[in-house]
Design an enzyme around this catalytic site. Structure first.
Site, PDB file in Angstrom:
ATOM      1  N   LYS A  83      13.741 -23.539  39.044  1.00 39.95           N
ATOM      2  CA  LYS A  83      13.055 -23.020  37.856  1.00 39.95           C
ATOM      3  C   LYS A  83      12.205 -21.806  38.242  1.00 39.95           C
ATOM      4  O   LYS A  83      12.263 -20.761  37.613  1.00 39.95           O
ATOM      5  CB  LYS A  83      12.191 -24.134  37.264  1.00 39.95           C
ATOM      6  N   GLU A 120      11.865 -24.435  50.091  1.00 38.31           N
ATOM      7  CA  GLU A 120      13.041 -25.158  50.575  1.00 38.31           C
ATOM      8  C   GLU A 120      14.316 -24.511  50.030  1.00 38.31           C
ATOM      9  O   GLU A 120      15.267 -24.239  50.768  1.00 38.31           O
ATOM     10  CB  GLU A 120      13.011 -26.621  50.092  1.00 38.31           C
ATOM     11  N   GLY A 133      10.578 -29.378  35.294  1.00 42.54           N
ATOM     12  CA  GLY A 133      11.646 -29.560  36.290  1.00 42.54           C
ATOM     13  C   GLY A 133      12.245 -30.960  36.236  1.00 42.54           C
ATOM     14  O   GLY A 133      13.463 -31.139  36.233  1.00 42.54           O
ATOM     15  N   ARG A 134      11.393 -31.984  36.170  1.00 45.80           N
ATOM     16  CA  ARG A 134      11.892 -33.365  36.216  1.00 45.80           C
ATOM     17  C   ARG A 134      12.518 -33.821  34.904  1.00 45.80           C
ATOM     18  O   ARG A 134      13.013 -34.941  34.802  1.00 45.80           O
ATOM     19  CB  ARG A 134      10.782 -34.316  36.682  1.00 45.80           C
ATOM     20  N   GLU A 169       5.394 -38.117  39.556  1.00 45.23           N
ATOM     21  CA  GLU A 169       4.942 -36.729  39.433  1.00 45.23           C
ATOM     22  C   GLU A 169       4.334 -36.508  38.037  1.00 45.23           C
ATOM     23  O   GLU A 169       3.472 -35.658  37.859  1.00 45.23           O
ATOM     24  CB  GLU A 169       6.100 -35.746  39.688  1.00 45.23           C
ATOM     25  N   HIS A 211      19.306 -58.060  50.036  1.00 50.82           N
ATOM     26  CA  HIS A 211      19.430 -58.284  51.486  1.00 50.82           C
ATOM     27  C   HIS A 211      18.487 -57.373  52.258  1.00 50.82           C
ATOM     28  O   HIS A 211      18.632 -57.200  53.458  1.00 50.82           O
ATOM     29  CB  HIS A 211      20.884 -58.077  51.902  1.00 50.82           C
ATOM     30  N   LYS A 257       1.846 -27.455  49.794  1.00 47.95           N
ATOM     31  CA  LYS A 257       2.715 -26.273  49.888  1.00 47.95           C
ATOM     32  C   LYS A 257       1.969 -25.113  50.531  1.00 47.95           C
ATOM     33  O   LYS A 257       2.501 -24.410  51.391  1.00 47.95           O
ATOM     34  CB  LYS A 257       3.152 -25.829  48.480  1.00 47.95           C
TER      35      LYS A 257
HETATM   36  O1  LIG Z   1      12.856 -25.828  40.334  1.00 51.76           O
HETATM   37  P1  LIG Z   1      11.826 -25.393  41.311  1.00 51.76           P
HETATM   38  O2  LIG Z   1      10.891 -24.362  40.740  1.00 51.76           O
HETATM   39  O3  LIG Z   1      12.449 -24.942  42.592  1.00 51.76           O
HETATM   40  O4  LIG Z   1      10.904 -26.645  41.638  1.00 51.76           O
HETATM   41  C1  LIG Z   1      11.426 -27.771  42.253  1.00 51.76           C
HETATM   42  C2  LIG Z   1      10.481 -28.937  42.173  1.00 51.76           C
HETATM   43  O5  LIG Z   1       9.259 -28.637  42.812  1.00 51.76           O
HETATM   44  C3  LIG Z   1       8.167 -29.194  42.083  1.00 51.76           C
HETATM   45  O6  LIG Z   1       7.467 -28.153  41.500  1.00 51.76           O
HETATM   46  C4  LIG Z   1       7.168 -29.891  42.931  1.00 51.76           C
HETATM   47  O7  LIG Z   1       7.736 -30.895  43.671  1.00 51.76           O
HETATM   48  C5  LIG Z   1       8.826 -30.097  41.044  1.00 51.76           C
HETATM   49  O8  LIG Z   1       8.041 -30.314  39.936  1.00 51.76           O
HETATM   50  C6  LIG Z   1      10.087 -29.361  40.773  1.00 51.76           C
HETATM   51  O9  LIG Z   1      11.047 -30.162  40.146  1.00 51.76           O
END
Ligand SMILES: O=P(O)(O)OC[C@H]1O[C@](O)(CO)[C@@H](O)[C@@H]1O
Length: 547
Positions: A201, A207, A261-262, A347, A378, A513
């Site tokens: 987003k 990452e 995002g979620r 979250e 199990h 972060k």
């Molecule tokens: O879609 P982006 O901006 O890469 O964010 C990924 C994820 O990182 C977060 O901002 C934090 O974990 C989430 O809310 C989100 O889903």
């Protein structure tokens, strides 16, 4: 924590009264208990009778839901209910079929949503039919979704759950910044037949950006740089950053800052899923969620499944004080559901202050965890049955199997019901004692047979009295999966209303972060640049010495 509201005090009094008897006694005293405390809506059964509630507690709980209607109206009207980020929250619009229905700042957002959906469908048809060709004129065989959190978990879960609907493509998901994932995946791919979907987003998530850059380097080591255009697409709300990365404008699938995002699997973030199962099944997934939206926005509280799920969750967490929620889907396709719900719930509602900045009055989100059944039996069910913690469980199962093995399905369902029954009933000490074979005890040579039998019976005694919910679906197809995820989304929204918190921001992820940015620099710097505690300095020294 602040002083609780009078209704919370009333609920605590109900809890005290109810805790004086075992849960199973509530069943003995009321043969109608299942009918009283279960509902079927839209073909899904939600049984919450195995919770420590009675009529009086239930009616008090229902009163707690009074403000929900107002928040539902605010959500639908596009009010800025994500107040700390000054945004509306409109994921239900993403599965709304009509071209009218949701607006932001007076602007109808439906045409834009449907335009992106149509582009996704056209793109998916082209890829799946082989009409879309890679730079060497081959059809695409593999897709790799690079994204994390909400840009990974939804499509990953749904693609796994809907494997029976899988089309021709092999789908891969890379989330972790640990190079381990890409290092093992890339050598298995052919750059000429692979499509990378960079999903973020913000398009700034470290990452995702690192993994996308690594994938692009790998690609350009084998293919001309001009071919990136054909093999990389992006899903983002940040078009400028995507273009800077080098992705062609016609390969950007947009979504909007009013989609958290979620809550974004219904948006272009679901492109990997649409490619996996095809546009028709993706549409069914959206339609299932929309069906639950209609239910949620119209049913009165006592017949409203997400509201009831939220109230029971609130009762277990905020009134009875149980600090976790175990998600146990009895469907191997839902293996990733606990992880998905972890983000959705923790979250969203893992907050300690209300919208007005004041501390919350009761504990908020539980620790969400779990695993697919029967594997979970199990692994950790021992603790659920006989441990010192009480962990409420959400059991989820589908009546019809997605495979032809009748005996396995019967056994799966039997195990699911058996676990819920065992948690409720337990095994009284007398029954445990009766199960001990005194002759066998005697043959062990222990002198005090009675003592040894007592000890053995103690090990075999199950206290029971442990709450659980059961969600039963007729089957698990795209439509039903859409319904299931939408149920939990609305549950979590309602709980945010009950706790008076903003479920749609996530400031708690920011500090780590920014510290990681400093530490990335300190890991390579000759001398440490940023202030750290002695523990972190010691750990840095070890890592630098080993590097
Ligand atoms: O879609 P982006 O901006 O890469 O964010 C990924 C994820 O990182 C977060 O901002 C934090 O974990 C989430 O809310 C989100 O889903």
């Amino acid at each position: 924590m602040r002083k609780p509201e009078p209704i919370v005090t009333m609920l605590k009094q109900h809890a005290e009264r109810l805790q004086s008897q075992p849960l199973s006694a509530l069943f003995t005293h009321d043969p109608e208990r299942f009918q009283r405390f279960s509902i079927t809506a839209e073909g899904i059964l939600f049984d919450f009778s195995k919770n420590l509630i009675d009529e009086a507690a239930y009616h008090t709980l229902l009163q707690l839901a009074a403000p929900v209607a107002d928040w539902q109206a605010k959500m639908r009207a596009g009010a800025y209910i994500n107040s700390s980020e000054q945004r509306p929250v409109l994921h239900p619009a993403l599965r709304h079929p009509l071209m009218a229905g949701y607006s932001v700042d007076g602007q109808n957002i439906m045409p834009a949503i449907h335009a992106v959906l149509q582009r996704m469908r056209d793109f998916s048809h082209a890829i799946l039919s082989g009409e879309y060709r890679g730079y060497r004129d081959h059809p695409i065989t593999d897709i790799v979704n690079i994204g994390i959190g909400g840009s990974d978990l939804g499509p990953r879960l749904a693609a796994q759950a809907l494997r029976p609907y899988q089309q021709s493509l092999r789908c891969h998901f890379v989330a972790n910044v640990d190079g381990f994932e890409l290092h093992h995946l890339l050598p298995t791919l052919n750059p000429a037949t692979t499509l990378f979907i960079v999903t973020s987003k913000s398009f700034t998530t470290r990452e995702t950006m690192l993994n996308a850059a690594t994938a692009r380097n790998w690609f350009t080591q084998q293919a001309p740089a001009s071919a990136v255009e054909k093999h990389f697409v992006a899903i983002s709300a940040n078009q400028t950053a995507v273009r800077d990365f080098g992705i062609a404008p016609q390969h950007i699938f947009e979504f909007w800052d009013w989609v958290g995002g979620r809550f974004s699997v219904w948006s272009a973030v679901g492109l990997a899923l649409m490619l996996a199962i095809g546009p028709t099944h993706f549409d069914a997934f959206l339609a299932g969620a929309h069906q639950i939206d209609n239910h949620f926005f119209s049913a009165p509280a006592a017949q409203n499944m997400p509201i009831l799920m939220a109230l029971i969750g609130y009762w277990n967490r905020s009134i009875l004080g149980y600090n976790s929620l175990c998600i146990a889907p009895y469907h191997a396709g839902l293996e990733a559901l606990p992880t998905y719900l972890q983000q959705l719930d923790m979250e969203s509602n893992g907050k300690q202050v209300q919208r007005d900045g004041l501390p919350v009055a009761t504990p908020t989100a539980p620790i969400v965890w779990g695993q697919a059944g029967t594997n979970c039996q199990h692994a950790f069910f021992q603790l659920l049955h006989q441990g010192t913690e009480i962990c409420p469980v959400d059991f989820i199962a589908a009546a019809q199997a997605a495979h032809p093995y009748v005996a396995q399905q019967r056994s799966l369902l039997a195990n699911c019901l058996a676990q819920a029954e065992a948690l409720l009933q337990g095994r009284p000490f007398d029954a445990a004692l009766a199960s001990v074979d005194a002759t066998a005890v005697a043959s062990t040579g222990q002198e005090e047979v009675a003592t040894a039998s007592w000890q053995m019976a103690q090990q075999r005694h199950f206290p029971g009295n442990r709450p659980s919910n059961m969600l039963l679906l007729p089957r698990l197809g795209p439509h039903e999966l859409g319904m299931l995820l939408a149920l939990y989304e609305h549950k979590i929204f309602v709980q945010g209303v009950l706790w008076q918190i903003n479920s749609f921001d996530q400031w708690g992820v920011e500090l780590g972060k920014s510290l990681a940015q400093n530490l990335e620099r300190d890991l390579v710097a000759e001398t440490i640049q940023f202030p750290h505690d002695s523990s972190t300095l010691g750990l840095l020294a070890y890592l630098k010495a080993q590097a």
